[in-house]
Design a protein around this motif. Structure first.
Motif, PDB file in Angstrom:
ATOM      1  N   LEU A 122       7.857  42.389   3.295  1.00 14.61           N
ATOM      2  CA  LEU A 122       7.902  43.776   2.838  1.00 14.61           C
ATOM      3  C   LEU A 122       6.501  44.121   2.345  1.00 14.61           C
ATOM      4  O   LEU A 122       6.032  43.585   1.336  1.00 14.61           O
ATOM      5  CB  LEU A 122       8.920  43.953   1.718  1.00 14.61           C
ATOM      6  CG  LEU A 122       9.115  45.388   1.215  1.00 14.61           C
ATOM      7  CD1 LEU A 122       9.759  46.260   2.294  1.00 14.61           C
ATOM      8  CD2 LEU A 122       9.967  45.405  -0.056  1.00 14.61           C
ATOM      9  N   ALA A 123       5.817  44.993   3.067  1.00 16.74           N
ATOM     10  CA  ALA A 123       4.404  45.280   2.806  1.00 16.74           C
ATOM     11  C   ALA A 123       4.240  46.601   2.069  1.00 16.74           C
ATOM     12  O   ALA A 123       4.493  47.673   2.618  1.00 16.74           O
ATOM     13  CB  ALA A 123       3.628  45.320   4.115  1.00 16.74           C
ATOM     14  N   ALA A 124       3.824  46.508   0.806  1.00 12.66           N
ATOM     15  CA  ALA A 124       3.585  47.690  -0.026  1.00 12.66           C
ATOM     16  C   ALA A 124       2.092  47.893  -0.209  1.00 12.66           C
ATOM     17  O   ALA A 124       1.291  47.000   0.078  1.00 12.66           O
ATOM     18  CB  ALA A 124       4.255  47.511  -1.387  1.00 12.66           C
ATOM     19  N   ALA A 125       1.727  49.073  -0.679  1.00 14.32           N
ATOM     20  CA  ALA A 125       0.309  49.331  -0.949  1.00 14.32           C
ATOM     21  C   ALA A 125      -0.196  48.387  -2.033  1.00 14.32           C
ATOM     22  O   ALA A 125      -1.287  47.827  -1.939  1.00 14.32           O
ATOM     23  CB  ALA A 125       0.106  50.783  -1.370  1.00 14.32           C
ATOM     24  N   GLY A 126       0.617  48.202  -3.073  1.00 11.99           N
ATOM     25  CA  GLY A 126       0.244  47.294  -4.148  1.00 11.99           C
ATOM     26  C   GLY A 126      -0.066  48.024  -5.432  1.00 11.99           C
ATOM     27  O   GLY A 126      -0.395  49.214  -5.433  1.00 11.99           O
ATOM     28  N   SER A 127       0.048  47.298  -6.530  1.00 15.38           N
ATOM     29  CA  SER A 127      -0.217  47.869  -7.845  1.00 15.38           C
ATOM     30  C   SER A 127      -0.418  46.734  -8.837  1.00 15.38           C
ATOM     31  O   SER A 127       0.174  45.660  -8.702  1.00 15.38           O
ATOM     32  CB  SER A 127       0.952  48.748  -8.299  1.00 15.38           C
ATOM     33  OG  SER A 127       0.770  49.201  -9.617  1.00 15.38           O
ATOM     34  N   SER A 128      -1.253  46.980  -9.836  1.00 16.43           N
ATOM     35  CA  SER A 128      -1.408  46.013 -10.931  1.00 16.43           C
ATOM     36  C   SER A 128      -0.430  46.297 -12.061  1.00 16.43           C
ATOM     37  O   SER A 128      -0.387  45.560 -13.050  1.00 16.43           O
ATOM     38  CB  SER A 128      -2.850  46.060 -11.467  1.00 16.43           C
ATOM     39  OG  SER A 128      -3.163  47.370 -11.918  1.00 16.43           O
ATOM     40  N   ASP A 129       0.350  47.357 -11.932  1.00 19.29           N
ATOM     41  CA  ASP A 129       1.301  47.756 -12.956  1.00 19.29           C
ATOM     42  C   ASP A 129       2.530  46.845 -12.902  1.00 19.29           C
ATOM     43  O   ASP A 129       3.185  46.752 -11.856  1.00 19.29           O
ATOM     44  CB  ASP A 129       1.712  49.210 -12.727  1.00 19.29           C
ATOM     45  CG  ASP A 129       2.550  49.776 -13.845  1.00 19.29           C
ATOM     46  OD1 ASP A 129       3.604  49.176 -14.141  1.00 19.29           O
ATOM     47  OD2 ASP A 129       2.170  50.804 -14.411  1.00 19.29           O
ATOM     48  N   PRO A 130       2.877  46.175 -14.012  1.00 12.37           N
ATOM     49  CA  PRO A 130       4.039  45.274 -13.995  1.00 12.37           C
ATOM     50  C   PRO A 130       5.333  45.978 -13.599  1.00 12.37           C
ATOM     51  O   PRO A 130       6.179  45.387 -12.915  1.00 12.37           O
ATOM     52  CB  PRO A 130       4.106  44.748 -15.431  1.00 12.37           C
ATOM     53  CG  PRO A 130       2.714  44.896 -15.954  1.00 12.37           C
ATOM     54  CD  PRO A 130       2.172  46.131 -15.303  1.00 12.37           C
TER      55      PRO A 130
END
Length: 230
Positions: A122-130
């Motif tokens: 599952l490929a998401a953009a991503g985030s550093s937010d928990p």
């Protein structure tokens, strides 16, 4: 109500077109026009759209077109609302995680040629937010339940593992076929990256699938009902 769909924004024309098509689908479901605003890259911004309606006397509802919580949902959108001067704005939850969105991802997998037994990223953009990462793990769990096999979460931009690393790891464990399930709303730079990640198949972005339009419309209608009874 004044329904406003708030997206990230992209320099890719196809991505902008996709968001416009999504807004048109939602407009048809609501039987009224849905406006589009962007928090980055291009305009109009949510603040600009809301400011133009600040004296109308009509409540506005913003649906953040993001598939998880994160900076844009938690900070950008509320900041834009505060700057607009509009006195009556409701911000709905983001689009994901949501059972309806997970069903769309599963449908995209089926369309792509995925077969039971294929390894799925599952490929998401991503985030550093928990909170965003928690949402993405939950989305993967929902998808796993629908397709009956494990799902690995990976990121096209921020955070790890990266999508290429996740694909390579699955190959090293003996996966014969790896399918990337795009957890992106529209075409753009991140979607293009998925095609270079070494997988056998990559699904299409989610945004123009009718199921996403239904999720967005439900966000608007739920918020409108709450406004009507307050």
């Amino acid at each position: 109500m004044i329904p406003i769909l708030v997206a990230h924004g992209t320099r890719q024309p196809d991505g902008v077109i996709m968001i416009g098509e999504l807004a048109e689908q939602v407009s048809a479901l609501l039987a009224q026009p849905v406006r589009v605003a962007f928090v980055d890259v291009l305009g109009p911004s949510p603040a600009e759209v809301l400011a133009a309606e600040a004296q109308s006397g009509r409540p506005a509802i913003l649906v953040p077109a993001f598939l998880a919580r994160g900076y844009h949902v938690g900070v950008d959108v509320p900041t834009q609302v505060a700057a607009s001067g509009h006195p009556d704005v409701t911000i709905t939850p983001a689009l994901g995680p949501d059972a309806g969105v997970a069903a769309v991802v599963a449908a995209r997998l089926a369309e792509s040629g995925w077969c039971p037994g294929d390894s799925v990223v599952l490929a998401a953009a991503g985030s550093s937010d928990p909170a965003a990462r928690t949402d993405l793990m939950y989305a993967a769990e929902m998808l796993s339940g629908l397709i009956g096999s494990p799902v690995t979460v990976a990121f096209a931009a921020t955070g790890g593992p990266s999508v290429p690393d996740a694909v390579a790891e699955l190959r090293s464990r003996g996966a014969s076929r790896v399918v990337i399930a795009s957890y992106l709303l529209a075409d753009g730079l991140f979607q293009r990256r998925l095609h270079g990640a070494g997988a056998d198949l990559v699904t299409e972005p989610l945004g123009t699938h009718p199921g996403i339009a239904r999720v967005v419309a439900d966000r608007f209608l739920t918020a409108h009902t709450r406004i009507a009874v307050r």
